[in-house]
Design a protein around this motif. Sequence first.
Motif, PDB file in Angstrom:
ATOM      1  N   LYS A  93       0.835  -1.207   0.000  1.00  0.00           N
ATOM      2  CA  LYS A  93       0.000   0.000   0.000  1.00  0.00           C
ATOM      3  C   LYS A  93       0.869   1.255   0.000  1.00  0.00           C
ATOM      4  CE  LYS A  93      -4.012  -2.054   2.258  1.00  0.00           C
ATOM      5  NZ  LYS A  93      -4.823  -2.104   3.479  1.00  0.00           N
ATOM      6  N   TRP A  94       1.938   1.250   0.813  1.00  0.00           N
ATOM      7  CA  TRP A  94       2.838   2.407   0.836  1.00  0.00           C
ATOM      8  C   TRP A  94       3.579   2.528  -0.492  1.00  0.00           C
ATOM      9  CZ3 TRP A  94       2.234   6.330   3.782  1.00  0.00           C
ATOM     10  CH2 TRP A  94       1.624   6.177   5.021  1.00  0.00           C
ATOM     11  N   ALA A  95       3.966   1.395  -1.075  1.00  0.00           N
ATOM     12  CA  ALA A  95       4.639   1.423  -2.375  1.00  0.00           C
ATOM     13  C   ALA A  95       3.726   2.016  -3.446  1.00  0.00           C
ATOM     14  CB  ALA A  95       5.090   0.027  -2.778  1.00  0.00           C
ATOM     15  N   GLU A  96       2.443   1.712  -3.375  1.00  0.00           N
ATOM     16  CA  GLU A  96       1.493   2.275  -4.326  1.00  0.00           C
ATOM     17  C   GLU A  96       1.424   3.793  -4.179  1.00  0.00           C
ATOM     18  OE1 GLU A  96      -3.209   2.053  -5.636  1.00  0.00           O
ATOM     19  OE2 GLU A  96      -2.505   0.826  -3.968  1.00  0.00           O
ATOM     20  N   LYS A  97       1.419   4.275  -2.942  1.00  0.00           N
ATOM     21  CA  LYS A  97       1.384   5.717  -2.710  1.00  0.00           C
ATOM     22  C   LYS A  97       2.642   6.388  -3.258  1.00  0.00           C
ATOM     23  CE  LYS A  97      -1.541   5.406   1.363  1.00  0.00           C
ATOM     24  NZ  LYS A  97      -1.862   5.966   2.657  1.00  0.00           N
ATOM     25  N   VAL A  98       3.789   5.756  -3.041  1.00  0.00           N
ATOM     26  CA  VAL A  98       5.047   6.300  -3.558  1.00  0.00           C
ATOM     27  C   VAL A  98       5.037   6.269  -5.088  1.00  0.00           C
ATOM     28  CG1 VAL A  98       7.549   5.992  -3.652  1.00  0.00           C
ATOM     29  CG2 VAL A  98       6.343   5.690  -1.477  1.00  0.00           C
ATOM     30  N   ALA A  99       4.546   5.185  -5.667  1.00  0.00           N
ATOM     31  CA  ALA A  99       4.496   5.067  -7.131  1.00  0.00           C
ATOM     32  C   ALA A  99       3.641   6.172  -7.747  1.00  0.00           C
ATOM     33  CB  ALA A  99       3.954   3.695  -7.530  1.00  0.00           C
ATOM     34  N   VAL A 100       2.499   6.436  -7.145  1.00  0.00           N
ATOM     35  CA  VAL A 100       1.622   7.491  -7.655  1.00  0.00           C
ATOM     36  C   VAL A 100       2.316   8.841  -7.541  1.00  0.00           C
ATOM     37  CG1 VAL A 100      -0.541   8.731  -7.241  1.00  0.00           C
ATOM     38  CG2 VAL A 100      -0.523   6.226  -7.256  1.00  0.00           C
ATOM     39  N   ALA A 101       2.906   9.117  -6.384  1.00  0.00           N
ATOM     40  CA  ALA A 101       3.570  10.404  -6.163  1.00  0.00           C
ATOM     41  C   ALA A 101       4.757  10.610  -7.099  1.00  0.00           C
ATOM     42  CB  ALA A 101       4.020  10.516  -4.712  1.00  0.00           C
ATOM     43  N   CYS A 102       5.568   9.573  -7.263  1.00  0.00           N
ATOM     44  CA  CYS A 102       6.789   9.680  -8.072  1.00  0.00           C
ATOM     45  C   CYS A 102       6.567   9.374  -9.550  1.00  0.00           C
ATOM     46  CB  CYS A 102       7.863   8.755  -7.515  1.00  0.00           C
ATOM     47  SG  CYS A 102       8.456   9.255  -5.887  1.00  0.00           S
ATOM     48  N   ARG A 103       5.364   8.899  -9.850  1.00  0.00           N
ATOM     49  CA  ARG A 103       4.995   8.589 -11.237  1.00  0.00           C
ATOM     50  C   ARG A 103       5.884   7.532 -11.876  1.00  0.00           C
ATOM     51  NH1 ARG A 103       3.578  14.657 -13.496  1.00  0.00           N
ATOM     52  NH2 ARG A 103       2.311  15.260 -11.713  1.00  0.00           N
TER      53      ARG A 103
END
Length: 117
Positions: A93-103
């Motif tokens: 879940k945290w990786a998904e948030k980072v992926a969205v933020a960092c594109r």
Amino acid sequence: MARYMISFDRGAMDHISEAEIPEVGRAAHAVIQEAMDAGVFVFGGGFSYDDGDVQPAVVAVDGMVTDGPYPESKELIGGVTIVDVPTREEALKWAEKVAVACRCAQDVRRFMDDPEM
């Protein structure tokens, strides 16, 4: 709790335009602040490869130092976030948030448990 490394490869953000960089930076900082507020953030940061003093190096067991850049077959990490969470699902879940933020896509790996550390 278990520690997970969330990371992306060098160049994974190359598709982001200069104009978009401030927005991506704000989004990434917001996710990290959220992780800090949640008490799961351990460490994070990006790597710079633009200066001779920060080039990667390999130190062999005999002390011999081989400076980077590495051959094409070696991946270079662009940035990492370390989280301490109860489950793999939480790390994802945290990786998904980072992926969205960092594109860009994120790699998730669990650190081995070591009771002496």
